[in-house]
Design an enzyme around this catalytic site. Structure first.
Site, PDB file in Angstrom:
ATOM      1  N   ASP A   1       0.846  -1.208   0.000  1.00  0.00           N
ATOM      2  CA  ASP A   1       0.000   0.000   0.000  1.00  0.00           C
ATOM      3  C   ASP A   1       0.875   1.250   0.000  1.00  0.00           C
ATOM      4  O   ASP A   1       1.754   1.413   0.857  1.00  0.00           O
ATOM      5  CB  ASP A   1      -0.888   0.016   1.258  1.00  0.00           C
ATOM      6  CG  ASP A   1      -2.076  -0.920   1.142  1.00  0.00           C
ATOM      7  OD1 ASP A   1      -2.317  -1.460   0.042  1.00  0.00           O
ATOM      8  OD2 ASP A   1      -2.773  -1.111   2.152  1.00  0.00           O
TER       9      ASP A   1
ATOM     10  N   ASN B   1      -4.245  -8.355   4.650  1.00  0.00           N
ATOM     11  CA  ASN B   1      -4.817  -7.573   5.768  1.00  0.00           C
ATOM     12  C   ASN B   1      -5.703  -8.460   6.648  1.00  0.00           C
ATOM     13  O   ASN B   1      -5.683  -8.366   7.877  1.00  0.00           O
ATOM     14  CB  ASN B   1      -5.696  -6.432   5.239  1.00  0.00           C
ATOM     15  CG  ASN B   1      -4.897  -5.346   4.540  1.00  0.00           C
ATOM     16  OD1 ASN B   1      -3.685  -5.271   4.675  1.00  0.00           O
ATOM     17  ND2 ASN B   1      -5.585  -4.495   3.795  1.00  0.00           N
TER      18      ASN B   1
ATOM     19  N   GLU C   1      -9.514 -10.750  -4.586  1.00  0.00           N
ATOM     20  CA  GLU C   1      -8.451  -9.870  -5.087  1.00  0.00           C
ATOM     21  C   GLU C   1      -7.300 -10.664  -5.721  1.00  0.00           C
ATOM     22  O   GLU C   1      -6.197 -10.153  -5.879  1.00  0.00           O
ATOM     23  CB  GLU C   1      -7.940  -8.975  -3.946  1.00  0.00           C
ATOM     24  CG  GLU C   1      -7.578  -7.581  -4.429  1.00  0.00           C
ATOM     25  CD  GLU C   1      -7.246  -6.638  -3.294  1.00  0.00           C
ATOM     26  OE1 GLU C   1      -7.566  -5.458  -3.420  1.00  0.00           O
ATOM     27  OE2 GLU C   1      -6.659  -7.067  -2.273  1.00  0.00           O
TER      28      GLU C   1
ATOM     29  N   GLY D   1     -23.149   0.041  10.531  1.00  0.00           N
ATOM     30  CA  GLY D   1     -22.996  -1.232  11.246  1.00  0.00           C
ATOM     31  C   GLY D   1     -23.098  -2.426  10.308  1.00  0.00           C
ATOM     32  O   GLY D   1     -22.529  -2.404   9.224  1.00  0.00           O
TER      33      GLY D   1
ATOM     34  N   ASP E   1      -8.659   6.665   9.520  1.00  0.00           N
ATOM     35  CA  ASP E   1      -8.455   6.094   8.184  1.00  0.00           C
ATOM     36  C   ASP E   1      -9.326   4.837   8.082  1.00  0.00           C
ATOM     37  O   ASP E   1      -9.106   3.867   8.814  1.00  0.00           O
ATOM     38  CB  ASP E   1      -6.958   5.755   8.024  1.00  0.00           C
ATOM     39  CG  ASP E   1      -6.630   5.120   6.687  1.00  0.00           C
ATOM     40  OD1 ASP E   1      -7.537   4.983   5.841  1.00  0.00           O
ATOM     41  OD2 ASP E   1      -5.455   4.757   6.495  1.00  0.00           O
TER      42      ASP E   1
ATOM     43  N   GLY F   1     -13.054  -3.123   6.522  1.00  0.00           N
ATOM     44  CA  GLY F   1     -13.746  -4.376   6.171  1.00  0.00           C
ATOM     45  C   GLY F   1     -12.825  -5.577   6.391  1.00  0.00           C
ATOM     46  O   GLY F   1     -13.264  -6.644   6.827  1.00  0.00           O
ATOM     47  N   ASP F   2     -11.555  -5.407   6.085  1.00  0.00           N
ATOM     48  CA  ASP F   2     -10.594  -6.505   6.286  1.00  0.00           C
ATOM     49  C   ASP F   2     -10.479  -6.830   7.778  1.00  0.00           C
ATOM     50  O   ASP F   2     -10.399  -8.002   8.160  1.00  0.00           O
ATOM     51  CB  ASP F   2      -9.218  -6.118   5.733  1.00  0.00           C
ATOM     52  CG  ASP F   2      -9.261  -5.877   4.231  1.00  0.00           C
ATOM     53  OD1 ASP F   2     -10.144  -6.444   3.563  1.00  0.00           O
ATOM     54  OD2 ASP F   2      -8.416  -5.114   3.737  1.00  0.00           O
TER      55      ASP F   2
ATOM     56  N   ALA G   1      -9.714  -0.646  14.126  1.00  0.00           N
ATOM     57  CA  ALA G   1      -8.743  -0.473  13.032  1.00  0.00           C
ATOM     58  C   ALA G   1      -8.833   0.913  12.395  1.00  0.00           C
ATOM     59  O   ALA G   1      -7.829   1.422  11.889  1.00  0.00           O
ATOM     60  CB  ALA G   1      -8.965  -1.551  11.972  1.00  0.00           C
TER      61      ALA G   1
HETATM   62  O1  RIB Z   1      -9.243  -3.433   1.754  1.00  0.00           O
HETATM   63  C1  RIB Z   1      -8.183  -2.517   1.735  1.00  0.00           C
HETATM   64  C2  RIB Z   1      -7.113  -2.977   0.811  1.00  0.00           C
HETATM   65  O2  RIB Z   1      -7.608  -2.960  -0.492  1.00  0.00           O
HETATM   66  C3  RIB Z   1      -5.890  -2.092   0.824  1.00  0.00           C
HETATM   67  O3  RIB Z   1      -4.913  -2.531   1.728  1.00  0.00           O
HETATM   68  C4  RIB Z   1      -5.425  -2.119  -0.597  1.00  0.00           C
HETATM   69  O4  RIB Z   1      -4.267  -2.875  -0.748  1.00  0.00           O
HETATM   70  C5  RIB Z   1      -6.576  -2.713  -1.402  1.00  0.00           C
HETATM   71  O5  RIB Z   1      -6.242  -3.879  -1.978  1.00  0.00           O
END
Ligand code: RIB
Length: 307
Positions: A15, A45, A143, A228, A249, A254-255, A285
Site C-alpha cells: 500500500d 490484511n 483480489e 454497522g 483512516d 472491512g478486512d 482499526a
Molecule cells: O481493503 C483494503 C485494501 O484494499 C488495501 O490494503 C489495498 O491494498 C486494497 O487492496
C-alpha cells in the site's frame, strides 16, 4: 478437538498511501500532507487481522522476487503468520495499491494492481488441497484471479472445512460459487452487484440476504459502513451498530471485520458473538493510519468489548 487453524487465500499488495485535505478531481493536482508505504492487500490484511485477533493463521498468496515481496515476508515473520505456502515468482512483480486518504473524513480512494497474486496457476491451487483440507476455516476474497479463489472455496467445501467468503472487490458471482458457502460478508456495493438489490439499510439488506440464502449460502453478513452490519441465516437475524471511534483512516476496516470475525468463529464463538467481535475489530482499526499495521490485537479487542 476443534480445529482452529485458519487458512487465508488471497492478495498481498504494497500500500502506497498519501493523505490529502481533499480528493483531486480529474486533471487536478492536490498537495498532499503525508505519505506512507506498508503491507496491504485484502487477503494479507485479513490474515494479519485474524492473527492479531487471536487466530492461528496460514496465508497463501503470491509475491514477486523483489523488494516489496521481501517486505511482506519479513512482516509475516514478525507477525507470526505461517508464510510457508506463499509462492514467490521471479517472473512477476509484487502488487501495489495507490491509496488516497481524505484526512478530513478518513474516507479513501484506491487503485489496486494485484501483480503476482493475480497469477495463480491451476496446478498451484491444486497443490493446496492438503493445506485447505487440514484447516478448520478457510477465508477468501476476490483480489486474486477469481477462478483460483473459486477453486479454493470448492476444495474447502468438498473437505467439509468452514468457508468465510468476503466477495471484495465487487464482481458478479456464478451461483455454484455461492452454493454451500458457510459465511458470506459483502458490503453494500458488493451485495448489490451479486444480488441486483440496491442495499441502503437494514430492510434492503434483508432482501439481499434472502437472495443469497436462496442461492445456498448458509449465513449472510452485510456490512453497512458507518451504519454497522446486518446478518441473517435460516433461524435468526442480527443487526449491529458501529462502535464509537475516532475515525482516522477507514482503509482496511472491512478486512479488520473479516479477520476478527473469522478468528472468533475459529475460536468456537457463536455467529452472533463472532459478529460483535468482528465489529469491534473493524472499529478499532479505523482509529489508526494504514491497513495491516492498524489491525488491533486481541487484548485491545477484549478491552473494548469489556468497556
Ligand atoms: O481493503 C483494503 C485494501 O484494499 C488495501 O490494503 C489495498 O491494498 C486494497 O487492496
Amino acid at each position: 478437538m476443534e480445529n482452529k487453524k485458519i487458512v487465508v487465500f488471497g492478495s498481498y499488495v504494497t500500500d502506497l498511501t498519501g493523505r490529502t485535505p481533499k480528493f483531486p478531481t480529474e486533471g487536478e493536482t492536490v498537495m498532499g500532507v503525508s505519505f506512507k508505504s506498508g503491507p496491504g492487500g485484502k487477503g494479507s490484511n485479513q490474515a494479519v487481522a485474524a492473527k492479531r485477533a487471536g487466530g492461528d493463521v496460514t496465508l497463501v498468496t503470491r509475491l514477486g522476487e523483489d523488494d516489496f515481496g521481501k517486505l511482506a515476508l519479513n512482516f509475516y515473520d514478525k507477525e507470526g503468520i505461517d508464510s510457508s505456502k506463499i509462492i514467490v515468482d521471479k517472473n512477476s512483480d509484487t502488487g501495489a495499491a495507490l491509496i488516497i486518504v481524505n484526512e478530513a473524513t478518513g474516507q479513501n480512494e484506491i487503485i489496486v494492481i494485484i501483480g503476482a497474486c493475480g497469477e495463480f496457476k491451476p496446478e498451484e491451487v491444486q497443490a493446496l488441497k492438503e493445506t485447505v483440507a487440514s484447516a478448520g476455516t478457510v477465508l477468501c476474497q476476490l483480489e486474486t484471479n477469481p477462478e483460483a479463489t473459486y477453486k479454493v472455496l470448492d476444495m474447502a467445501k468438498q473437505a467439509g472445512v468452514t468457508t468465510v467468503f468476503n466477495p471484495a472487490p465487487a464482481r458478479k458471482l456464478p451461483d455454484e460459487v455461492l452454493n454451500g458457502i458457510d459465511y458470506i460478508t459483502p458490503n453494500e456495493t458488493e451485495a448489490e452487484i451479486i444480488t441486483g438489490i440496491a442495499v441502503t439499510g437494514y430492510e434492503s439488506a434483508s432482501k439481499a440476504a434472502d437472495v443469497l440464502l436462496g442461492k445456498g449460502v448458509k449465513n449472510v453478513v452485510i456490512t453497512l459502513g458507518n451504519k454497522g452490519y446486518y446478518a441473517k441465516n435460516a433461524q435468526s437475524e442480527f443487526t449491529g451498530a458501529p462502535i464509537q471511534v475516532n475515525v482516522v483512516d477507514t482503509t482496511g476496516a472491512g478486512d479488520a471485520f473479516n479477520g476478527g470475525f473469522t478468528a472468533a468463529l475459529a475460536a468456537g464463538m457463536s455467529f452472533e458473538a463472532a459478529l460483535i467481535y468482528g465489529n469491534v475489530t473493524g472499529g478499532l482499526a479505523v482509529e489508526k493510519l494504514g491497513t495491516a499495521p492498524a489491525m488491533p490485537y486481541k487484548e485491545e479487542i477484549m478491552a473494548a468489548l469489556n468497556k
